[in-house]
Design an enzyme around this catalytic site. Structure first.
Site, PDB file in Angstrom:
ATOM      1  N   ASP A  65       0.812  -1.217   0.000  1.00  0.00           N
ATOM      2  CA  ASP A  65       0.000   0.000   0.000  1.00  0.00           C
ATOM      3  C   ASP A  65       0.845   1.266   0.000  1.00  0.00           C
ATOM      4  O   ASP A  65       2.001   1.271   0.413  1.00  0.00           O
ATOM      5  CB  ASP A  65      -1.054   0.004   1.124  1.00  0.00           C
ATOM      6  CG  ASP A  65      -0.502  -0.451   2.438  1.00  0.00           C
ATOM      7  OD1 ASP A  65      -1.017  -1.436   2.983  1.00  0.00           O
ATOM      8  OD2 ASP A  65       0.469   0.187   2.902  1.00  0.00           O
ATOM      9  N   ASP A  67       0.959   5.420   0.708  1.00  0.00           N
ATOM     10  CA  ASP A  67       0.388   6.588   1.362  1.00  0.00           C
ATOM     11  C   ASP A  67       0.983   7.848   0.750  1.00  0.00           C
ATOM     12  O   ASP A  67       2.173   7.914   0.455  1.00  0.00           O
ATOM     13  CB  ASP A  67       0.707   6.558   2.863  1.00  0.00           C
ATOM     14  CG  ASP A  67       0.024   5.391   3.555  1.00  0.00           C
ATOM     15  OD1 ASP A  67      -1.016   4.922   3.052  1.00  0.00           O
ATOM     16  OD2 ASP A  67       0.536   4.936   4.597  1.00  0.00           O
ATOM     17  N   ASP A 144       6.807   8.228  13.581  1.00  0.00           N
ATOM     18  CA  ASP A 144       7.503   7.500  14.646  1.00  0.00           C
ATOM     19  C   ASP A 144       9.005   7.309  14.388  1.00  0.00           C
ATOM     20  O   ASP A 144       9.834   7.816  15.142  1.00  0.00           O
ATOM     21  CB  ASP A 144       6.792   6.171  14.970  1.00  0.00           C
ATOM     22  CG  ASP A 144       6.404   5.367  13.738  1.00  0.00           C
ATOM     23  OD1 ASP A 144       6.798   5.742  12.611  1.00  0.00           O
ATOM     24  OD2 ASP A 144       5.710   4.340  13.894  1.00  0.00           O
TER      25      ASP A 144
HETATM   26  P1  ATP Z   1       3.641  -1.413   7.473  1.00  0.00           P
HETATM   27  O1  ATP Z   1       2.729  -0.947   6.389  1.00  0.00           O
HETATM   28  O2  ATP Z   1       4.741  -2.296   7.044  1.00  0.00           O
HETATM   29  O3  ATP Z   1       2.911  -1.904   8.636  1.00  0.00           O
HETATM   30  P2  ATP Z   1       4.064   1.362   7.917  1.00  0.00           P
HETATM   31  O4  ATP Z   1       5.239   2.120   8.430  1.00  0.00           O
HETATM   32  O5  ATP Z   1       3.587   1.718   6.557  1.00  0.00           O
HETATM   33  O6  ATP Z   1       4.439  -0.146   8.015  1.00  0.00           O
HETATM   34  P3  ATP Z   1       1.475   2.135   8.823  1.00  0.00           P
HETATM   35  O7  ATP Z   1       0.759   1.731  10.059  1.00  0.00           O
HETATM   36  O8  ATP Z   1       0.917   1.813   7.495  1.00  0.00           O
HETATM   37  O9  ATP Z   1       2.922   1.508   8.970  1.00  0.00           O
HETATM   38  O10 ATP Z   1       1.721   3.694   8.962  1.00  0.00           O
HETATM   39  C1  ATP Z   1       2.072   4.533   7.879  1.00  0.00           C
HETATM   40  C2  ATP Z   1       2.999   5.660   8.380  1.00  0.00           C
HETATM   41  O11 ATP Z   1       2.346   6.429   9.393  1.00  0.00           O
HETATM   42  C3  ATP Z   1       4.264   5.173   9.047  1.00  0.00           C
HETATM   43  O12 ATP Z   1       5.281   4.892   8.106  1.00  0.00           O
HETATM   44  C4  ATP Z   1       4.621   6.318   9.947  1.00  0.00           C
HETATM   45  O13 ATP Z   1       5.235   7.334   9.219  1.00  0.00           O
HETATM   46  C5  ATP Z   1       3.265   6.809  10.406  1.00  0.00           C
HETATM   47  N1  ATP Z   1       2.859   6.175  11.677  1.00  0.00           N
HETATM   48  C6  ATP Z   1       2.198   5.013  11.827  1.00  0.00           C
HETATM   49  N2  ATP Z   1       1.977   4.720  13.096  1.00  0.00           N
HETATM   50  C7  ATP Z   1       2.511   5.727  13.813  1.00  0.00           C
HETATM   51  C8  ATP Z   1       2.605   6.010  15.199  1.00  0.00           C
HETATM   52  N3  ATP Z   1       2.123   5.176  16.099  1.00  0.00           N
HETATM   53  N4  ATP Z   1       3.219   7.163  15.566  1.00  0.00           N
HETATM   54  C9  ATP Z   1       3.715   8.006  14.635  1.00  0.00           C
HETATM   55  N5  ATP Z   1       3.660   7.780  13.338  1.00  0.00           N
HETATM   56  C10 ATP Z   1       3.069   6.667  12.895  1.00  0.00           C
HETATM   57 MG    MG Z   2       1.736   0.959   5.618  1.00  0.00          MG
END
Ligand code: ATP
Ligand code: MG
Length: 450
Positions: A65, A67, A144
């Site tokens: 996915d 963003d 994060d």
């Molecule tokens: P994955 O998709 O592999 O789970 P991801 O990093 O894309 O990893 P997501 O939960 O999709 O995780 O979150 C997208 C983005 O939002 C992250 O890359 C980060 O920049 C931000 N993010 C997500 N969760 C948090 C959090 N708890 N605190 C701060 N920023 C966050």
């Molecule tokens: Mg993600």
């Protein structure tokens, strides 16, 4: 690029990594995400791919996915796309929908800690509200990990790095942005994310980011159980379950997430239960790698099996009859776990069935064998039995019998009956198929599957 210098947070400094110095290629980005990026840019807005997708492409992965972050407001985004809907009350997000693919478009967002009152933490420092738009720098520092705060700009195909994430990715490090303890207190789930992303990417957790985890781990008890359930699925059903488990153990998070199982694992001196859990997780990873389905029910049956076994032994030691003890142990373990992880009933019920079916593998009467073979949860329960054998070859003869029973049920049972008739002499097996107690016990240990 419209940098708003007034809100530039002290710790940020922009590093632009031009296209020829990074490997984020448009070939790796979904055409729909590119469409969104171009439309935003052509309409005069800043448009960036951000977060996990940029990070994953940088390490050679293929993100599922995508963003997008922009300085357009959600309403402005909606104005640009007919296939757009706005979601979220606390923070509005735009979803641009292309069939099954959704591109999430978020307006740059700030953690305004300037006392304006738009950001609230509770007494423990947990973020309860943050809904302020900000600049791209604000947006970067509220994320994060540095690896998650890289922006791929569609206008010149560069990667914009405000927090040192590019270098951290090259060095394979998960590093929290800002003061680690403060960031974990704001949102304790970040501790799990550190372990999960390190496991997924094969990264190390940078020392200062790792240091506070063991003593802050208990904060997870206050995290939303539904969110922890989702996080568990990502930890264990994404192909890196073994690494996730080892990470959780290493940083003291297992006791926070699965308290009863963690305690049972500690008190299991032979280590057989831990071996079984690791073996099961290895199997889960292999299934994910082979694109085979994996089920949360089986996963939680595995993760909570140590707790179940311990409870069961306790009840039996108190003199509770086996069947009753099994039922009560299953219910208690499930109930206790629910206060941390919101395991939906559609998974907890089959999980319990997998446990309760284990004792039925010792029964070899024809009728019961066929009944068990046609049980909807038979296959999962059998796979579970095989795992128990892998960890301590105690169940080898059961596994062998039921493997045969699946492949050649009639031959096996005919053979078995002939054998038992020969050995039982005058005691014929009739009626309900229930063998006299004495003979049942004898048969249980016999090498029935030959
Ligand atoms: P994955 O998709 O592999 O789970 P991801 O990093 O894309 O990893 P997501 O939960 O999709 O995780 O979150 C997208 C983005 O939002 C992250 O890359 C980060 O920049 C931000 N993010 C997500 N969760 C948090 C959090 N708890 N605190 C701060 N920023 C966050
Ligand atoms: Mg993600």
């Amino acid at each position: 690029m419209q940098a708003d210098n007034s809100s530039l947070t002290p710790q940020t400094s922009l590093r632009v990594i031009p296209r020829d110095q990074h490997n984020v290629s448009r070939k790796e980005i979904s055409p729909n995400a590119l469409r969104v990026l171009y439309r935003l840019r052509d309409s005069g807005f800043g448009a960036y791919l951000v977060g996990g997708a940029v990070r994953d492409i940088l390490v050679g992965g293929h993100p599922k996915d995508f963003d997008v972050a922009t300085d357009a407001t959600p309403e402005q985004v909606k104005g640009l796309f007919r296939n757009c809907r706005l979601i979220g009350r606390r923070f509005r997000l735009a979803h641009v929908v292309y069939g099954r693919e959704i591109i999430e478009v978020a307006t740059f967002r700030a953690n305004s800690d300037d006392g304006s009152g738009d950001r609230e933490t509770d007494t423990g420092g947990r973020l309860v509200r943050d809904n302020v738009y900000g600049s791209i720098e604000d947006d970067a520092v509220r994320r994060d990990f540095t690896a998650n705060a890289l922006y791929y700009a569609v206008e010149d195909f560069s990667v914009r790095d405000y927090t040192g994430g590019f270098e951290d990715v090259q060095n394979r490090l998960m590093r929290l942005i800002g003061d680690p303890e403060t960031r974990y207190r704001e949102d304790p789930v970040r501790m799990l994310r550190a372990v999960r992303l390190a496991a997924k990417l094969g990264f190390e957790i940078e020392a200062a980011t790792a240091a506070p985890i063991p003593h802050l781990a208990p904060l997870l008890a206050d995290a939303a159980p539904a969110r922890l359930f989702e996080e568990c699925l990502k930890l264990f059903l994404s192909g890196h379950a073994v690494e996730s488990f080892l990470g959780l153990e290493r940083y003291g998070l297992l006791s926070a997430l699965l308290p009863e199982s963690a305690a049972a694992l500690k008190s299991n001196r032979s280590g057989a239960l831990r071996r079984m859990v690791l073996e099961g997780l290895k199997g889960t990873d292999a299934r994910v790698a082979a694109d085979e389905p994996v089920s949360p029910a089986f996963l939680f049956a595995l993760l909570l099996w140590p707790a179940y076994c311990r409870d069961l032994m306790g009840l039996q030691a108190q003199g509770v009859h086996t069947a009753e003890a099994q039922r009560r142990a299953a219910d208690r373990v499930t109930l206790h776990q629910l206060s941390t992880i919101a395991l939906p009933r559609r998974f907890s019920l089959p999980m319990q069935e997998i446990w309760l079916l284990q004792s039925r593998f010792q029964q070899r009467q024809r009728k019961r064998v066929f009944r068990l073979l046609s049980h909807p949860r038979f296959r999962a329960a059998f796979d579970f039995l095989a795992l128990r054998m892998a960890a301590s070859d105690e169940h080898a003869s059961d596994v062998e019998f039921w493997r045969e029973a699946q492949a050649h049920p009639n031959e096996l049972l005919a053979q078995q009956e002939a054998q038992s008739q020969a050995s039982a002499g005058e005691e014929g097996e009739e009626g309900d198929g229930r063998a006299p107690r004495k003979r049942r016990r004898r048969r249980r240990g016999a090498p029935v599957a030959e």
